[in-house]
Design a protein around this motif. Sequence first.
Motif, PDB file in Angstrom:
ATOM      1  N   TRP A   1     -10.623  -1.150 -29.420  1.00 53.99           N
ATOM      2  CA  TRP A   1      -9.719  -1.803 -28.469  1.00 53.99           C
ATOM      3  C   TRP A   1      -8.269  -1.428 -28.767  1.00 53.99           C
ATOM      4  O   TRP A   1      -7.479  -1.123 -27.875  1.00 53.99           O
TER       5      TRP A   1
ATOM      6  N   SER B   1      -5.700   0.512 -26.371  1.00 56.66           N
ATOM      7  CA  SER B   1      -4.481  -0.153 -25.901  1.00 56.66           C
ATOM      8  C   SER B   1      -3.238   0.620 -26.299  1.00 56.66           C
ATOM      9  O   SER B   1      -2.288   0.744 -25.513  1.00 56.66           O
TER      10      SER B   1
ATOM     11  N   ASN C   1     -17.209   1.414 -30.915  1.00 59.98           N
ATOM     12  CA  ASN C   1     -18.021   0.387 -30.272  1.00 59.98           C
ATOM     13  C   ASN C   1     -19.487   0.479 -30.686  1.00 59.98           C
ATOM     14  O   ASN C   1     -20.133  -0.531 -30.929  1.00 59.98           O
TER      15      ASN C   1
END
Lengths: 316, 294
Positions: B219, B223, B274
Amino acid sequence: MGEKLIEVKNLKKYFSSGIFRKSYVKAVDGVSFEIRKGETFALVGESGCGKSTVGRCTLRLVEPTSGEVYFKGIDILGLNRELRDLRRKMQIIFQDADGSLNPRMRILELLVEPLRVHGLLNGRGMAEALRLLELVNLTPDLLGRYPHELSGGQRQRVGIARAITLNPEFIVADEPAASLDLSVQAQMLDLMKRLQGEFGMGYLFISHNVNIVRLMAERIAVMYLGKFVEVGDTRKIFNGAAHPYTQALLSAVPTTDPSARQNRIVLEGEIPSPINPPSGCRFHPRCPEAKAVCSEVEPALQDTGSGHLVACHFAS
Amino acid sequence: MERAIPAREKVSPYILEVVDGLKENRLAVVGLAIVVSLVLMAILAPFIVPHDPIELHLDLRLLSPSWQYPLGTDDLGRCILSRLIYGTRVSLQVGVMVVGITAISGSLLGLTAGYLGGIIDEIIMRIVDVLLAFPGLILALVIAGLLGPGLFNVMLALSVVGWTRYARVVRGCVLSAKERGFVEAARAIGSSNFYIMFRHVLPEALSPVIVMSTLGMGWTILSAAALSFLGLGAQPPMPEWGSMLNSGRAFLRVAPHLITFPGLAIMVTVLAFNFLGDGLRDALDPRQKKRVEI
Protein backbone atom coordinates in the motif's frame (compact mmCIF):
# COMPACT_ATOMS: atom_id res chain seq x y z
CA MET A 1 -2.60 -22.12 66.87
CA GLY A 2 -0.06 -19.95 65.13
CA GLU A 3 -0.18 -16.23 64.50
CA LYS A 4 -2.79 -14.62 62.30
CA LEU A 5 -1.73 -14.66 58.64
CA ILE A 6 -4.75 -13.42 56.77
CA GLU A 7 -7.73 -11.54 58.06
CA VAL A 8 -10.65 -10.69 55.81
CA LYS A 9 -13.43 -8.49 57.12
CA ASN A 10 -16.82 -8.02 55.50
CA LEU A 11 -15.52 -8.52 51.97
CA LYS A 12 -17.90 -7.57 49.18
CA LYS A 13 -17.53 -7.79 45.45
CA TYR A 14 -20.30 -6.64 43.12
CA PHE A 15 -19.88 -6.90 39.38
CA SER A 16 -21.94 -4.29 37.56
CA SER A 17 -23.44 -4.84 34.15
CA GLY A 18 -25.65 -2.85 31.79
CA ILE A 19 -25.23 0.76 30.71
CA PHE A 20 -28.58 2.41 31.34
CA ARG A 21 -30.03 0.31 34.11
CA LYS A 22 -27.16 -0.94 36.17
CA SER A 23 -27.66 -4.32 37.68
CA TYR A 24 -25.23 -5.87 40.12
CA VAL A 25 -24.10 -9.41 40.42
CA LYS A 26 -23.39 -9.84 44.11
CA ALA A 27 -20.65 -12.41 43.70
CA VAL A 28 -19.42 -11.99 47.25
CA ASP A 29 -21.65 -10.29 49.77
CA GLY A 30 -20.06 -9.72 53.13
CA VAL A 31 -17.61 -12.44 54.00
CA SER A 32 -15.19 -12.53 56.95
CA PHE A 33 -12.58 -15.07 57.91
CA GLU A 34 -9.10 -15.58 59.32
CA ILE A 35 -6.31 -17.91 58.36
CA ARG A 36 -3.46 -18.74 60.70
CA LYS A 37 0.08 -19.67 59.90
CA GLY A 38 0.44 -23.22 58.60
CA GLU A 39 -3.31 -23.69 58.51
CA THR A 40 -5.50 -24.77 55.61
CA PHE A 41 -8.80 -22.98 55.44
CA ALA A 42 -11.19 -24.29 52.80
CA LEU A 43 -14.07 -22.71 50.91
CA VAL A 44 -16.67 -25.15 49.65
CA GLY A 45 -19.75 -24.50 47.58
CA GLU A 46 -21.44 -25.00 44.26
CA SER A 47 -20.11 -23.51 41.04
CA GLY A 48 -20.81 -19.80 40.89
CA CYS A 49 -21.23 -19.24 44.61
CA GLY A 50 -18.30 -16.81 44.70
CA LYS A 51 -15.51 -19.03 46.05
CA SER A 52 -12.97 -18.04 43.41
CA THR A 53 -13.86 -14.37 43.71
CA VAL A 54 -13.12 -14.50 47.44
CA GLY A 55 -9.72 -16.01 46.63
CA ARG A 56 -8.91 -13.40 44.02
CA CYS A 57 -10.06 -10.52 46.21
CA THR A 58 -7.90 -11.79 49.06
CA LEU A 59 -4.87 -11.43 46.78
CA ARG A 60 -6.30 -8.25 45.27
CA LEU A 61 -6.18 -9.72 41.78
CA VAL A 62 -9.74 -8.50 41.67
CA GLU A 63 -10.48 -5.19 43.35
CA PRO A 64 -13.09 -5.75 46.10
CA THR A 65 -16.09 -3.43 46.18
CA SER A 66 -15.69 -3.00 49.91
CA GLY A 67 -14.25 -4.70 52.94
CA GLU A 68 -10.84 -5.11 54.50
CA VAL A 69 -8.05 -7.57 53.84
CA TYR A 70 -5.04 -7.81 56.16
CA PHE A 71 -1.88 -9.81 55.55
CA LYS A 72 0.01 -10.08 58.85
CA GLY A 73 -1.69 -6.91 59.95
CA ILE A 74 -0.91 -4.97 56.76
CA ASP A 75 -3.98 -3.57 55.02
CA ILE A 76 -3.33 -4.74 51.45
CA LEU A 77 -6.21 -2.75 49.97
CA GLY A 78 -4.46 0.46 51.03
CA LEU A 79 -1.19 -0.42 49.29
CA ASN A 80 -0.11 0.72 45.86
CA ARG A 81 3.51 0.19 44.87
CA GLU A 82 4.28 -1.88 47.95
CA LEU A 83 1.71 -4.43 46.84
CA ARG A 84 4.01 -5.76 44.14
CA ASP A 85 6.67 -6.53 46.74
CA LEU A 86 4.13 -8.07 49.06
CA ARG A 87 3.00 -10.43 46.31
CA ARG A 88 6.19 -12.39 46.94
CA LYS A 89 4.59 -13.52 50.18
CA MET A 90 1.15 -14.32 48.76
CA GLN A 91 0.74 -16.60 45.79
CA ILE A 92 -1.99 -18.43 43.92
CA ILE A 93 -2.26 -21.83 42.29
CA PHE A 94 -4.69 -21.59 39.41
CA GLN A 95 -7.31 -24.14 38.53
CA ASP A 96 -6.53 -23.79 34.83
CA ALA A 97 -2.82 -24.57 34.74
CA ASP A 98 -2.94 -24.61 30.98
CA GLY A 99 -4.18 -21.05 30.65
CA SER A 100 -2.01 -19.62 33.40
CA LEU A 101 1.25 -20.60 31.69
CA ASN A 102 2.25 -18.43 28.75
CA PRO A 103 2.34 -20.81 25.73
CA ARG A 104 5.29 -18.90 24.25
CA MET A 105 7.57 -19.47 27.22
CA ARG A 106 9.66 -22.53 28.03
CA ILE A 107 9.32 -24.30 31.37
CA LEU A 108 12.70 -22.90 32.47
CA GLU A 109 11.59 -19.33 31.77
CA LEU A 110 8.26 -19.96 33.46
CA LEU A 111 9.89 -21.33 36.61
CA VAL A 112 12.34 -18.45 37.03
CA GLU A 113 9.93 -15.71 35.95
CA PRO A 114 8.85 -14.91 39.53
CA LEU A 115 12.51 -14.43 40.51
CA ARG A 116 13.24 -12.32 37.45
CA VAL A 117 10.24 -10.10 38.08
CA HIS A 118 11.52 -9.35 41.56
CA GLY A 119 15.12 -8.96 40.43
CA LEU A 120 16.28 -11.96 42.50
CA LEU A 121 17.70 -13.98 39.64
CA ASN A 122 21.41 -13.13 40.06
CA GLY A 123 22.52 -15.88 37.71
CA ARG A 124 21.16 -18.72 39.82
CA GLY A 125 18.18 -19.34 37.53
CA MET A 126 19.19 -22.82 36.42
CA ALA A 127 19.99 -24.03 39.94
CA GLU A 128 16.73 -22.60 41.23
CA ALA A 129 14.73 -24.19 38.41
CA LEU A 130 16.27 -27.59 39.14
CA ARG A 131 15.53 -27.24 42.85
CA LEU A 132 11.90 -26.42 42.08
CA LEU A 133 11.54 -29.30 39.64
CA GLU A 134 12.81 -31.68 42.28
CA LEU A 135 10.40 -30.28 44.86
CA VAL A 136 7.42 -30.99 42.61
CA ASN A 137 8.77 -34.32 41.28
CA LEU A 138 9.46 -33.32 37.68
CA THR A 139 12.48 -34.34 35.63
CA PRO A 140 15.02 -31.76 34.37
CA ASP A 141 14.52 -32.75 30.72
CA LEU A 142 11.26 -30.74 30.75
CA LEU A 143 13.10 -27.42 31.10
CA GLY A 144 13.41 -26.86 27.37
CA ARG A 145 9.81 -27.74 26.60
CA TYR A 146 6.78 -25.57 26.05
CA PRO A 147 3.65 -25.94 28.21
CA HIS A 148 1.66 -27.62 25.43
CA GLU A 149 4.23 -30.40 25.32
CA LEU A 150 3.46 -31.37 28.93
CA SER A 151 0.65 -33.46 30.40
CA GLY A 152 -2.05 -31.85 32.51
CA GLY A 153 -0.52 -33.15 35.73
CA GLN A 154 2.93 -31.89 34.77
CA ARG A 155 1.51 -28.47 33.92
CA GLN A 156 -0.24 -28.27 37.28
CA ARG A 157 3.07 -29.15 38.97
CA VAL A 158 4.74 -26.32 37.09
CA GLY A 159 1.94 -24.05 38.32
CA ILE A 160 2.58 -25.16 41.90
CA ALA A 161 6.34 -24.73 41.44
CA ARG A 162 5.81 -21.17 40.22
CA ALA A 163 3.69 -20.44 43.25
CA ILE A 164 6.36 -21.61 45.71
CA THR A 165 9.36 -20.11 43.86
CA LEU A 166 9.34 -16.99 46.04
CA ASN A 167 8.86 -18.86 49.34
CA PRO A 168 5.42 -17.41 50.03
CA GLU A 169 3.76 -17.53 53.42
CA PHE A 170 0.24 -17.73 52.03
CA ILE A 171 -1.13 -19.54 48.98
CA VAL A 172 -4.57 -19.42 47.49
CA ALA A 173 -5.24 -22.77 45.86
CA ASP A 174 -8.14 -22.26 43.48
CA GLU A 175 -9.42 -25.76 42.72
CA PRO A 176 -5.85 -26.92 42.12
CA ALA A 177 -6.89 -30.45 41.26
CA ALA A 178 -10.28 -30.02 39.61
CA SER A 179 -9.13 -30.49 36.04
CA LEU A 180 -7.08 -33.62 36.75
CA ASP A 181 -8.01 -37.26 36.97
CA LEU A 182 -8.29 -38.95 40.35
CA SER A 183 -4.83 -40.47 40.68
CA VAL A 184 -3.10 -37.26 39.60
CA GLN A 185 -5.43 -35.32 41.89
CA ALA A 186 -4.23 -37.39 44.82
CA GLN A 187 -0.59 -36.78 43.86
CA MET A 188 -1.22 -33.05 43.65
CA LEU A 189 -2.87 -32.90 47.06
CA ASP A 190 -0.10 -34.98 48.61
CA LEU A 191 2.41 -32.60 47.06
CA MET A 192 0.62 -29.57 48.49
CA LYS A 193 0.45 -31.17 51.94
CA ARG A 194 4.11 -32.08 51.79
CA LEU A 195 5.12 -28.56 50.78
CA GLN A 196 3.00 -27.15 53.57
CA GLY A 197 4.75 -29.42 56.05
CA GLU A 198 8.11 -28.34 54.68
CA PHE A 199 7.58 -24.59 54.45
CA GLY A 200 4.65 -23.99 56.79
CA MET A 201 2.57 -21.72 54.59
CA GLY A 202 -1.13 -21.06 55.06
CA TYR A 203 -3.52 -22.24 52.39
CA LEU A 204 -6.84 -20.82 51.32
CA PHE A 205 -8.12 -23.93 49.64
CA ILE A 206 -11.02 -23.49 47.23
CA SER A 207 -12.92 -26.53 46.07
CA HIS A 208 -16.35 -27.87 45.24
CA ASN A 209 -15.28 -31.35 46.21
CA VAL A 210 -16.29 -32.11 49.78
CA ASN A 211 -14.06 -35.17 50.05
CA ILE A 212 -10.94 -33.27 49.05
CA VAL A 213 -11.74 -30.50 51.49
CA ARG A 214 -12.20 -33.00 54.29
CA LEU A 215 -8.75 -34.38 53.51
CA MET A 216 -6.97 -31.05 53.21
CA ALA A 217 -8.47 -28.50 55.55
CA GLU A 218 -8.47 -27.88 59.26
CA ARG A 219 -11.31 -25.42 59.01
CA ILE A 220 -14.09 -25.05 56.44
CA ALA A 221 -16.42 -22.33 55.28
CA VAL A 222 -19.47 -23.40 53.31
CA MET A 223 -20.53 -20.77 50.80
CA TYR A 224 -23.90 -20.25 49.20
CA LEU A 225 -24.67 -17.34 46.85
CA GLY A 226 -21.83 -15.13 47.98
CA LYS A 227 -22.24 -15.69 51.72
CA PHE A 228 -20.91 -18.06 54.29
CA VAL A 229 -23.66 -20.25 55.69
CA GLU A 230 -21.47 -22.26 58.03
CA VAL A 231 -17.91 -21.95 59.27
CA GLY A 232 -16.11 -24.28 61.61
CA ASP A 233 -13.58 -27.01 62.24
CA THR A 234 -13.63 -29.70 59.59
CA ARG A 235 -14.33 -32.46 62.05
CA LYS A 236 -17.20 -30.62 63.71
CA ILE A 237 -18.87 -29.82 60.42
CA PHE A 238 -18.56 -33.33 59.08
CA ASN A 239 -19.83 -34.81 62.32
CA GLY A 240 -22.71 -32.45 62.83
CA ALA A 241 -23.55 -29.96 60.12
CA ALA A 242 -25.92 -27.38 61.51
CA HIS A 243 -27.07 -25.57 58.36
CA PRO A 244 -29.57 -27.35 56.06
CA TYR A 245 -27.46 -26.48 53.02
CA THR A 246 -24.34 -28.03 54.53
CA GLN A 247 -26.38 -31.09 55.45
CA ALA A 248 -27.59 -31.42 51.87
CA LEU A 249 -24.11 -30.85 50.49
CA LEU A 250 -22.61 -33.52 52.72
CA SER A 251 -25.39 -36.00 52.03
CA ALA A 252 -24.69 -35.67 48.31
CA VAL A 253 -21.21 -37.08 48.74
CA PRO A 254 -21.04 -40.53 47.19
CA THR A 255 -20.50 -43.20 49.79
CA THR A 256 -19.62 -46.85 49.70
CA ASP A 257 -22.08 -47.67 52.47
CA PRO A 258 -25.42 -48.64 50.83
CA SER A 259 -27.50 -48.05 53.96
CA ALA A 260 -26.28 -44.46 54.18
CA ARG A 261 -27.44 -43.65 50.67
CA GLN A 262 -31.07 -43.53 51.68
CA ASN A 263 -30.53 -40.48 53.82
CA ARG A 264 -29.66 -38.30 50.89
CA ILE A 265 -31.24 -34.84 50.93
CA VAL A 266 -32.14 -33.78 47.41
CA LEU A 267 -32.50 -30.05 46.90
CA GLU A 268 -35.22 -28.77 44.59
CA GLY A 269 -34.60 -26.20 41.88
CA GLU A 270 -31.53 -24.33 40.73
CA ILE A 271 -29.18 -22.01 42.53
CA PRO A 272 -30.91 -18.57 42.30
CA SER A 273 -29.45 -15.68 40.33
CA PRO A 274 -26.97 -13.59 42.30
CA ILE A 275 -28.40 -10.49 40.57
CA ASN A 276 -31.65 -10.82 42.52
CA PRO A 277 -30.89 -13.00 45.50
CA PRO A 278 -33.94 -14.22 47.43
CA SER A 279 -35.16 -12.08 50.31
CA GLY A 280 -34.36 -13.06 53.85
CA CYS A 281 -32.29 -16.20 54.01
CA ARG A 282 -30.84 -16.77 50.56
CA PHE A 283 -31.34 -20.46 50.88
CA HIS A 284 -35.04 -20.40 51.84
CA PRO A 285 -36.55 -21.23 48.37
CA ARG A 286 -34.67 -24.52 48.34
CA CYS A 287 -34.53 -25.22 52.04
CA PRO A 288 -36.46 -28.29 53.21
CA GLU A 289 -36.96 -26.71 56.63
CA ALA A 290 -37.93 -23.19 55.58
CA LYS A 291 -40.50 -21.36 57.72
CA ALA A 292 -42.24 -18.02 57.18
CA VAL A 293 -39.54 -16.07 58.97
CA CYS A 294 -36.88 -17.34 56.56
CA SER A 295 -38.21 -15.34 53.63
CA GLU A 296 -38.30 -12.13 55.66
CA VAL A 297 -35.38 -11.95 58.04
CA GLU A 298 -31.82 -12.66 56.97
CA PRO A 299 -30.13 -14.88 59.55
CA ALA A 300 -26.79 -13.66 60.88
CA LEU A 301 -23.72 -15.83 61.11
CA GLN A 302 -23.78 -16.77 64.81
CA ASP A 303 -21.49 -18.70 67.02
CA THR A 304 -23.16 -21.86 68.27
CA GLY A 305 -20.22 -22.68 70.45
CA SER A 306 -16.44 -22.88 70.22
CA GLY A 307 -16.02 -21.13 66.90
CA HIS A 308 -18.68 -23.02 64.97
CA LEU A 309 -20.59 -20.30 63.08
CA VAL A 310 -23.97 -20.94 61.45
CA ALA A 311 -26.31 -18.62 59.55
CA CYS A 312 -29.69 -20.21 60.16
CA HIS A 313 -32.68 -19.26 62.33
CA PHE A 314 -33.16 -22.84 63.43
CA ALA A 315 -29.62 -23.94 64.04
CA SER A 316 -29.19 -25.50 67.41
CA MET B 1 23.95 -29.25 34.82
CA GLU B 2 22.71 -27.68 31.62
CA ARG B 3 20.87 -30.12 29.43
CA ALA B 4 21.41 -30.00 25.69
CA ILE B 5 18.36 -28.78 23.85
CA PRO B 6 17.91 -30.28 20.37
CA ALA B 7 18.54 -27.87 17.52
CA ARG B 8 14.98 -27.83 16.21
CA GLU B 9 13.63 -27.02 19.65
CA LYS B 10 15.92 -24.02 19.94
CA VAL B 11 14.00 -22.25 17.23
CA SER B 12 10.68 -21.07 18.55
CA PRO B 13 7.88 -23.38 17.31
CA TYR B 14 6.12 -20.22 16.26
CA ILE B 15 8.66 -19.46 13.53
CA LEU B 16 8.75 -23.08 12.36
CA GLU B 17 4.98 -23.11 12.04
CA VAL B 18 5.04 -19.96 9.96
CA VAL B 19 7.70 -21.32 7.62
CA ASP B 20 5.82 -24.60 7.23
CA GLY B 21 2.57 -22.80 6.52
CA LEU B 22 4.21 -20.47 4.05
CA LYS B 23 5.83 -23.26 2.07
CA GLU B 24 2.45 -24.73 1.21
CA ASN B 25 1.24 -21.53 -0.41
CA ARG B 26 2.72 -21.21 -3.90
CA LEU B 27 1.73 -17.58 -4.46
CA ALA B 28 3.33 -16.62 -1.18
CA VAL B 29 6.56 -18.33 -2.18
CA VAL B 30 6.50 -16.44 -5.49
CA GLY B 31 5.82 -13.20 -3.60
CA LEU B 32 8.67 -13.90 -1.20
CA ALA B 33 11.04 -14.64 -4.11
CA ILE B 34 10.15 -11.37 -5.82
CA VAL B 35 10.51 -9.38 -2.60
CA VAL B 36 13.91 -10.94 -1.90
CA SER B 37 15.14 -10.18 -5.44
CA LEU B 38 13.85 -6.60 -5.17
CA VAL B 39 15.80 -6.14 -1.96
CA LEU B 40 18.93 -7.58 -3.57
CA MET B 41 18.40 -5.32 -6.57
CA ALA B 42 18.15 -2.26 -4.34
CA ILE B 43 21.28 -3.16 -2.39
CA LEU B 44 23.37 -4.08 -5.44
CA ALA B 45 22.04 -1.30 -7.70
CA PRO B 46 25.38 0.42 -8.39
CA PHE B 47 26.93 -2.88 -9.53
CA ILE B 48 24.19 -4.21 -11.78
CA VAL B 49 22.91 -1.14 -13.65
CA PRO B 50 24.03 -1.03 -17.28
CA HIS B 51 24.12 2.80 -17.42
CA ASP B 52 24.12 5.85 -15.20
CA PRO B 53 20.48 6.52 -14.23
CA ILE B 54 20.82 10.32 -14.11
CA GLU B 55 23.28 11.27 -16.86
CA LEU B 56 21.57 12.87 -19.88
CA HIS B 57 22.17 11.78 -23.50
CA LEU B 58 20.06 14.12 -25.59
CA ASP B 59 21.14 12.33 -28.75
CA LEU B 60 19.66 9.05 -27.45
CA ARG B 61 16.11 10.23 -26.68
CA LEU B 62 13.11 7.86 -26.71
CA LEU B 63 14.98 4.84 -28.03
CA SER B 64 13.02 1.60 -28.24
CA PRO B 65 14.30 -1.43 -26.29
CA SER B 66 17.51 -2.77 -27.76
CA TRP B 67 20.51 -4.87 -26.65
CA GLN B 68 22.31 -1.79 -25.42
CA TYR B 69 19.25 -0.32 -23.68
CA PRO B 70 17.12 -3.38 -22.70
CA LEU B 71 14.09 -1.28 -21.78
CA GLY B 72 14.83 1.68 -24.02
CA THR B 73 15.56 5.29 -23.04
CA ASP B 74 13.36 8.11 -21.84
CA ASP B 75 12.77 11.61 -23.18
CA LEU B 76 16.16 12.75 -21.85
CA GLY B 77 18.09 9.74 -23.13
CA ARG B 78 18.45 7.98 -19.79
CA CYS B 79 18.41 4.18 -19.54
CA ILE B 80 14.99 3.12 -18.24
CA LEU B 81 16.24 -0.18 -16.80
CA SER B 82 18.89 1.59 -14.76
CA ARG B 83 16.35 4.11 -13.53
CA LEU B 84 13.94 1.30 -12.57
CA ILE B 85 16.67 -0.49 -10.61
CA TYR B 86 17.55 2.68 -8.73
CA GLY B 87 13.82 3.32 -8.28
CA THR B 88 13.63 0.08 -6.28
CA ARG B 89 15.86 1.75 -3.70
CA VAL B 90 13.57 4.73 -3.36
CA SER B 91 10.39 2.66 -3.18
CA LEU B 92 11.72 0.15 -0.66
CA GLN B 93 13.21 2.93 1.44
CA VAL B 94 9.90 4.74 1.57
CA GLY B 95 8.10 1.47 2.27
CA VAL B 96 10.39 0.36 5.09
CA MET B 97 10.51 3.80 6.71
CA VAL B 98 6.79 4.42 6.60
CA VAL B 99 5.81 0.89 7.62
CA GLY B 100 8.43 0.91 10.38
CA ILE B 101 7.19 4.19 11.81
CA THR B 102 3.50 3.39 11.48
CA ALA B 103 3.72 -0.21 12.73
CA ILE B 104 5.76 0.70 15.80
CA SER B 105 3.93 3.87 16.77
CA GLY B 106 0.52 2.40 15.96
CA SER B 107 1.24 -0.76 17.94
CA LEU B 108 2.49 1.16 20.96
CA LEU B 109 -0.53 3.46 20.94
CA GLY B 110 -2.89 0.51 20.50
CA LEU B 111 -1.13 -1.34 23.32
CA THR B 112 -1.41 1.64 25.63
CA ALA B 113 -5.05 2.24 24.76
CA GLY B 114 -6.05 -1.40 25.15
CA TYR B 115 -4.07 -2.12 28.31
CA LEU B 116 -4.81 1.05 30.25
CA GLY B 117 -8.36 1.58 29.02
CA GLY B 118 -10.47 4.43 30.37
CA ILE B 119 -9.90 8.01 29.28
CA ILE B 120 -6.57 7.29 27.53
CA ASP B 121 -8.23 4.61 25.45
CA GLU B 122 -11.03 7.03 24.54
CA ILE B 123 -8.67 9.79 23.46
CA ILE B 124 -6.45 7.58 21.30
CA MET B 125 -9.28 5.70 19.66
CA ARG B 126 -11.31 8.84 18.88
CA ILE B 127 -8.26 10.28 17.10
CA VAL B 128 -8.06 7.03 15.17
CA ASP B 129 -11.75 7.30 14.27
CA VAL B 130 -11.30 10.84 12.98
CA LEU B 131 -8.30 9.89 10.83
CA LEU B 132 -10.06 6.81 9.49
CA ALA B 133 -13.06 8.90 8.48
CA PHE B 134 -10.99 10.32 5.61
CA PRO B 135 -9.92 8.19 2.66
CA GLY B 136 -6.25 7.46 3.35
CA LEU B 137 -4.72 8.60 0.10
CA ILE B 138 -6.75 11.82 -0.07
CA LEU B 139 -5.68 12.78 3.44
CA ALA B 140 -2.06 11.97 2.63
CA LEU B 141 -2.42 14.13 -0.50
CA VAL B 142 -3.68 17.05 1.56
CA ILE B 143 -0.91 16.73 4.13
CA ALA B 144 1.82 16.32 1.49
CA GLY B 145 0.35 19.28 -0.38
CA LEU B 146 0.44 21.45 2.74
CA LEU B 147 4.01 20.41 3.57
CA GLY B 148 5.19 20.96 0.01
CA PRO B 149 6.78 18.56 -2.47
CA GLY B 150 9.57 16.22 -1.45
CA LEU B 151 10.06 12.56 -0.62
CA PHE B 152 10.44 13.20 3.11
CA ASN B 153 7.14 15.04 3.27
CA VAL B 154 5.44 12.19 1.44
CA MET B 155 6.79 9.74 4.00
CA LEU B 156 5.56 12.00 6.78
CA ALA B 157 2.11 12.26 5.22
CA LEU B 158 1.81 8.51 4.72
CA SER B 159 2.94 7.91 8.31
CA VAL B 160 0.33 10.27 9.74
CA VAL B 161 -2.35 8.41 7.81
CA GLY B 162 -1.02 4.87 8.22
CA TRP B 163 -0.64 4.23 11.98
CA THR B 164 -4.35 4.11 12.74
CA ARG B 165 -5.00 0.61 11.43
CA TYR B 166 -2.19 -0.83 13.54
CA ALA B 167 -3.51 0.91 16.63
CA ARG B 168 -6.97 -0.53 16.09
CA VAL B 169 -5.89 -4.09 15.47
CA VAL B 170 -3.35 -4.15 18.30
CA ARG B 171 -5.87 -2.68 20.73
CA GLY B 172 -8.30 -5.45 19.84
CA CYS B 173 -5.67 -8.14 20.38
CA VAL B 174 -4.66 -6.54 23.68
CA LEU B 175 -8.24 -6.47 24.94
CA SER B 176 -8.58 -10.20 24.40
CA ALA B 177 -5.06 -11.02 25.62
CA LYS B 178 -5.70 -9.08 28.84
CA GLU B 179 -8.29 -11.65 29.86
CA ARG B 180 -5.96 -14.60 29.35
CA GLY B 181 -5.02 -16.64 32.40
CA PHE B 182 -1.29 -16.06 32.09
CA VAL B 183 -1.74 -12.30 32.35
CA GLU B 184 -3.50 -12.72 35.69
CA ALA B 185 -0.78 -15.20 36.67
CA ALA B 186 1.86 -12.61 35.78
CA ARG B 187 0.10 -10.07 38.01
CA ALA B 188 -0.12 -12.63 40.80
CA ILE B 189 3.65 -13.06 40.90
CA GLY B 190 4.01 -9.30 41.21
CA SER B 191 5.02 -8.24 37.68
CA SER B 192 4.95 -4.57 36.77
CA ASN B 193 2.44 -3.34 34.21
CA PHE B 194 5.28 -2.48 31.85
CA TYR B 195 6.64 -6.02 32.03
CA ILE B 196 3.21 -7.58 31.48
CA MET B 197 2.48 -5.30 28.53
CA PHE B 198 5.65 -6.12 26.64
CA ARG B 199 6.39 -9.68 27.77
CA HIS B 200 2.91 -11.17 27.83
CA VAL B 201 0.42 -8.97 26.02
CA LEU B 202 2.26 -7.51 23.03
CA PRO B 203 3.45 -10.87 21.59
CA GLU B 204 -0.23 -11.85 21.26
CA ALA B 205 -0.62 -9.03 18.72
CA LEU B 206 2.52 -9.90 16.79
CA SER B 207 1.02 -12.05 14.03
CA PRO B 208 -1.55 -9.53 12.80
CA VAL B 209 1.06 -6.76 12.92
CA ILE B 210 3.45 -8.81 10.77
CA VAL B 211 0.71 -9.49 8.23
CA MET B 212 -0.43 -5.88 8.18
CA SER B 213 3.14 -4.63 7.80
CA THR B 214 3.68 -6.81 4.77
CA LEU B 215 0.43 -5.74 3.15
CA GLY B 216 1.21 -2.19 4.26
CA MET B 217 4.46 -2.25 2.27
CA GLY B 218 2.43 -2.74 -0.92
CA TRP B 219 0.00 0.00 0.00
CA THR B 220 2.78 2.43 0.95
CA ILE B 221 4.77 1.86 -2.24
CA LEU B 222 1.64 2.34 -4.34
CA SER B 223 0.63 5.50 -2.47
CA ALA B 224 4.13 6.96 -2.61
CA ALA B 225 4.21 6.31 -6.37
CA ALA B 226 0.79 7.93 -6.69
CA LEU B 227 1.91 11.04 -4.83
CA SER B 228 5.11 11.18 -6.85
CA PHE B 229 3.05 10.83 -10.02
CA LEU B 230 1.15 13.91 -8.92
CA GLY B 231 4.46 15.69 -8.48
CA LEU B 232 4.41 15.77 -4.65
CA GLY B 233 7.02 13.12 -3.98
CA ALA B 234 10.38 12.47 -5.53
CA GLN B 235 11.74 15.45 -7.43
CA PRO B 236 13.74 15.16 -10.67
CA PRO B 237 16.23 13.86 -11.42
CA MET B 238 15.69 11.25 -8.70
CA PRO B 239 14.64 7.99 -10.37
CA GLU B 240 11.27 7.13 -8.87
CA TRP B 241 8.65 4.91 -10.47
CA GLY B 242 5.73 7.28 -9.93
CA SER B 243 7.54 10.32 -11.29
CA MET B 244 8.83 8.24 -14.21
CA LEU B 245 5.21 7.47 -15.06
CA ASN B 246 4.41 11.15 -14.85
CA SER B 247 7.21 12.31 -17.13
CA GLY B 248 6.55 9.50 -19.62
CA ARG B 249 2.85 10.32 -19.80
CA ALA B 250 3.36 12.95 -22.53
CA PHE B 251 4.99 10.39 -24.87
CA LEU B 252 2.29 7.74 -24.51
CA ARG B 253 1.67 7.61 -28.28
CA VAL B 254 5.22 7.75 -29.59
CA ALA B 255 7.06 5.79 -26.89
CA PRO B 256 4.69 3.60 -24.79
CA HIS B 257 7.62 1.82 -23.12
CA LEU B 258 8.25 4.96 -21.07
CA ILE B 259 5.23 4.22 -18.91
CA THR B 260 4.79 0.48 -19.49
CA PHE B 261 7.89 -0.58 -17.58
CA PRO B 262 7.58 1.68 -14.50
CA GLY B 263 3.90 0.71 -14.36
CA LEU B 264 4.80 -2.96 -14.48
CA ALA B 265 7.45 -2.46 -11.80
CA ILE B 266 4.92 -0.90 -9.43
CA MET B 267 2.35 -3.58 -10.19
CA VAL B 268 4.73 -6.52 -9.70
CA THR B 269 6.14 -5.09 -6.47
CA VAL B 270 2.75 -4.37 -4.92
CA LEU B 271 1.43 -7.77 -6.01
CA ALA B 272 4.46 -9.52 -4.54
CA PHE B 273 3.93 -7.87 -1.16
CA ASN B 274 0.24 -8.68 -1.26
CA PHE B 275 0.84 -12.34 -2.10
CA LEU B 276 3.37 -12.59 0.69
CA GLY B 277 1.04 -10.83 3.13
CA ASP B 278 -1.88 -13.11 2.24
CA GLY B 279 0.34 -16.15 2.62
CA LEU B 280 1.58 -14.94 6.01
CA ARG B 281 -1.97 -14.32 7.16
CA ASP B 282 -2.95 -17.88 6.29
CA ALA B 283 0.18 -19.25 7.92
CA LEU B 284 -0.29 -17.20 11.09
CA ASP B 285 -4.05 -17.52 11.52
CA PRO B 286 -4.83 -20.35 13.92
CA ARG B 287 -8.50 -20.43 12.89
CA GLN B 288 -7.57 -21.12 9.29
CA LYS B 289 -5.47 -24.04 10.40
CA LYS B 290 -8.29 -25.58 12.39
CA ARG B 291 -10.52 -25.47 9.36
CA VAL B 292 -7.98 -27.49 7.40
CA GLU B 293 -7.69 -30.05 10.16
CA ILE B 294 -11.44 -30.65 10.23
